[in-house]
Structure formats: C-alpha cells, structure tokens
Design a protein around this motif. Structure first.
Motif, PDB file in Angstrom:
ATOM      1  N   ILE A  64       0.836  -1.200   0.000  1.00 37.93           N
ATOM      2  CA  ILE A  64       0.000   0.000   0.000  1.00 37.93           C
ATOM      3  C   ILE A  64       0.873   1.255   0.000  1.00 37.93           C
ATOM      4  N   PHE A  65       0.541   2.198  -0.853  1.00 38.54           N
ATOM      5  CA  PHE A  65       1.203   3.491  -0.898  1.00 38.54           C
ATOM      6  C   PHE A  65       0.647   4.319   0.248  1.00 38.54           C
ATOM      7  N   ALA A  66       1.438   4.545   1.288  1.00 38.92           N
ATOM      8  CA  ALA A  66       0.936   5.159   2.522  1.00 38.92           C
ATOM      9  C   ALA A  66       1.687   6.449   2.821  1.00 38.92           C
ATOM     10  N   VAL A  67       0.943   7.475   3.168  1.00 35.18           N
ATOM     11  CA  VAL A  67       1.504   8.800   3.415  1.00 35.18           C
ATOM     12  C   VAL A  67       0.971   9.324   4.745  1.00 35.18           C
ATOM     13  N   SER A  68       1.856   9.915   5.546  1.00 36.03           N
ATOM     14  CA  SER A  68       1.454  10.588   6.772  1.00 36.03           C
ATOM     15  C   SER A  68       1.714  12.075   6.588  1.00 36.03           C
ATOM     16  N   ALA A  69       0.665  12.876   6.708  1.00 37.87           N
ATOM     17  CA  ALA A  69       0.765  14.303   6.402  1.00 37.87           C
ATOM     18  C   ALA A  69       0.544  15.158   7.642  1.00 37.87           C
ATOM     19  N   GLY A  70       1.293  16.248   7.724  1.00 35.25           N
ATOM     20  CA  GLY A  70       1.067  17.229   8.772  1.00 35.25           C
ATOM     21  C   GLY A  70       0.017  18.236   8.347  1.00 35.25           C
ATOM     22  N   TYR A  71      -0.421  19.055   9.272  1.00 35.41           N
ATOM     23  CA  TYR A  71      -1.341  20.164   8.997  1.00 35.41           C
ATOM     24  C   TYR A  71      -1.045  21.245  10.031  1.00 35.41           C
ATOM     25  N   ARG A  72      -1.413  22.477   9.738  1.00 42.57           N
ATOM     26  CA  ARG A  72      -1.161  23.559  10.688  1.00 42.57           C
ATOM     27  C   ARG A  72      -1.909  23.314  12.004  1.00 42.57           C
ATOM     28  N   LEU A  73      -1.266  23.669  13.097  1.00 47.78           N
ATOM     29  CA  LEU A  73      -1.841  23.448  14.416  1.00 47.78           C
ATOM     30  C   LEU A  73      -2.352  24.750  15.008  1.00 47.78           C
TER      31      LEU A  73
END
Length: 285
Positions: A64-73
């Motif tokens: 599986i092509f898996a990505v963990s992404a950040g976002y503004r807090l």
C-alpha cells in the motif's frame, strides 16, 4: 515481510506555508495496489506527521502506498479548525497527484487518521468545502479512522463549550463540524477502530455513528478493542498495533482492490468481516 521505501516531501498549506508529508512505498519493483493518506492526532494543537509513520511503514510493506501528512496546528499557524480542514483537503489533493504518478487512480485511494486527525479526515470526506452540505467529490473512495470524534453534540453543554473554544469554533456551531450530522446515502465506505474504554470518545458515540451510517445504506465497519483506551493503536504495551495495521490493510485491499488482483499482498489472515455493512468485530487481548 517485504521491505518498504521511505522518503519525504512537502505540500503547500492553505496559507502558502510548507507542510511535511512522509511517504512510504512498497519495495523497489513492487507496484502499489492501493493508497492512503493519514493525519495525526493531538487535539489540533500538537502532534506531527511522525506520529503515524510506524503505521504507514507497515502498510507499505503490505503493498500500500501510505503517506502521513502534517497540517497547521491551532496556536501555531492555524487560528481555528477551519485552517486544519483546509490543509487536510489540500493534502488529499496532493496525495492524489502523488498516487497518480504511481499508477493509482482515485478509486484506489483512502484517507484516515487518529483522534483529531480521524475527525478531520471524516469532515473532509463528508462535508463540502463551500458549506455544511454533503461532499460530492471527497477525493478518496474510503476512510479509515482510529478512535475518531464523530458526534460533537454527544457531549454535555459544558464539554461542547470546551471543544468549541479549543477548536476555534464559534459558540453553538459545533454541529457544523459533527460528522454524524452529515451522514447521507453515498458516503464513502468506512472502517473505524476503537477501544471500548476510550475516555475521550466513548464507544457508544461511535456505535451510534456506525448505526446511522448503515441505516443510510452506507458501508461502515466497526472493530472494537476490548478494554482498550484512547490511542490504543500505537506500538507499545497496548499490544494492538499489529492488529490495527492488519485490519487496515485488509480493509483497503478488500474494498479497493479485487481479490485476484491483490494476490500475494493480501495478508494470510482471512478478512474478518462477514461482508455486511454494519459488521462489528470485538478484539480482546
């Protein structure tokens, strides 16, 4: 188990700043058969993309092509939950482009996350960006949520007030961010994994959400982990990490990839659900 490849990239947040995206792919020469972008927890005020890196690493080893992404807090570059949601939408769009370059179209893609990140993934997939209406093109075909908040109105008025303040939601407008209010026929298939002793999001809240999804004709699977608390799915003494990763991989491969095409990348363990939309599996340790 096959190895995975790891890299990192950035995507542009809604305010033009750069946000991290950790990328995990199957071993060289192995074509991914499905993809997922995941968003970390932390009550919208803490956490990072590193939090779900172990999960993505293991998913990549399963094809599986898996990505963990950040976002503004909030309290940093985000003012409210609206900023977080805007970033998640952009992350899903960027992830879709990355996946397309790996030969995966949108029918093979999912989003998901844990706790606040799971809530953000659900909001982005269920609510249109231009108002409180069902999203017609969520950009993904399925959602995998780990101990997510699904009903903001299930809390007491005092707790709702605290939630609204913490998320930068105007008083009395929590309903506009509550996934259970946006259940409609045609919502993406969902897998929710939750502990029965979750002190942040009581299991009854998630069971109601599952029931409403099924009543609307949607596919919503709930796995309950007996005696597990909030954040039960991380590596460590809780002991559920492998089960959570296995169930996630099986759900994605079962829902997004045909059995024949999945071939050897499907884990040896049989898919644990009977195929009905409202299946519940209770896992004990």
């Amino acid at each position: 188990m096959a190895a995975s490849r790891e890299s990192s990239t950035i995507y542009e947040a809604a305010d033009g700043s750069e946000l991290p995206m950790l990328v995990f792919e199957p071993a060289e020469g192995t074509q991914p058969v499905a993809g997922i972008v995941m968003f970390h927890g932390g009550a919208l005020r803490k956490g990072s993309a590193d939090g779900l890196a172990p999960h993505c690493r293991q998913l990549a080893s399963r094809g599986i092509f898996a990505v963990s992404a950040g976002y503004r807090l909030i309290g940093q570059r985000a003012v409210s939950i609206d900023d977080c949601i805007a970033d998640v939408r952009l992350a899903v769009e960027y992830f879709s482009r990355l996946a397309a370059s790996r030969g995966l179209d949108s029918s093979r893609l999912a989003s998901g996350g844990t706790s606040a990140g799971g809530h953000l993934a659900l909001v982005a997939a269920m609510i249109a960006p231009d108002g409180p209406f069902p999203a017609s093109k969520p950009g993904v075909t399925a959602v995998v949520a780990l101990n997510p908040v699904v009903d903001l109105l299930a809390y007491s008025p005092e707790q709702q007030h605290v939630l609204e303040q913490g998320a930068g939601i105007a008083a009395g407008r929590a309903i506009e961010y509550s996934p259970i209010e946006f259940v409609r026929p045609g919502n993406p298939p969902m897998l929710i994994q939750h502990g029965t002793r979750d002190e942040v999001v009581p299991i009854d809240q998630v069971r109601r959400f599952r029931d409403v999804m099924v009543q609307a004709g949607n596919d919503c699977i709930l796995i309950e982990y007996e005696r597990a608390e909030h954040g039960f799915h991380y590596p460590g003494p809780a002991g559920h990490f492998d089960d959570v990763v296995d169930a996630t991989a099986e759900f994605l491969l079962h829902r997004l990839v045909s059995r024949r095409e999945a071939g050897a990348v499907v884990p040896a363990r049989e898919w644990p659900f009977d195929g009905t939309a409202g299946s519940t599996v209770v896992t004990t340790r």
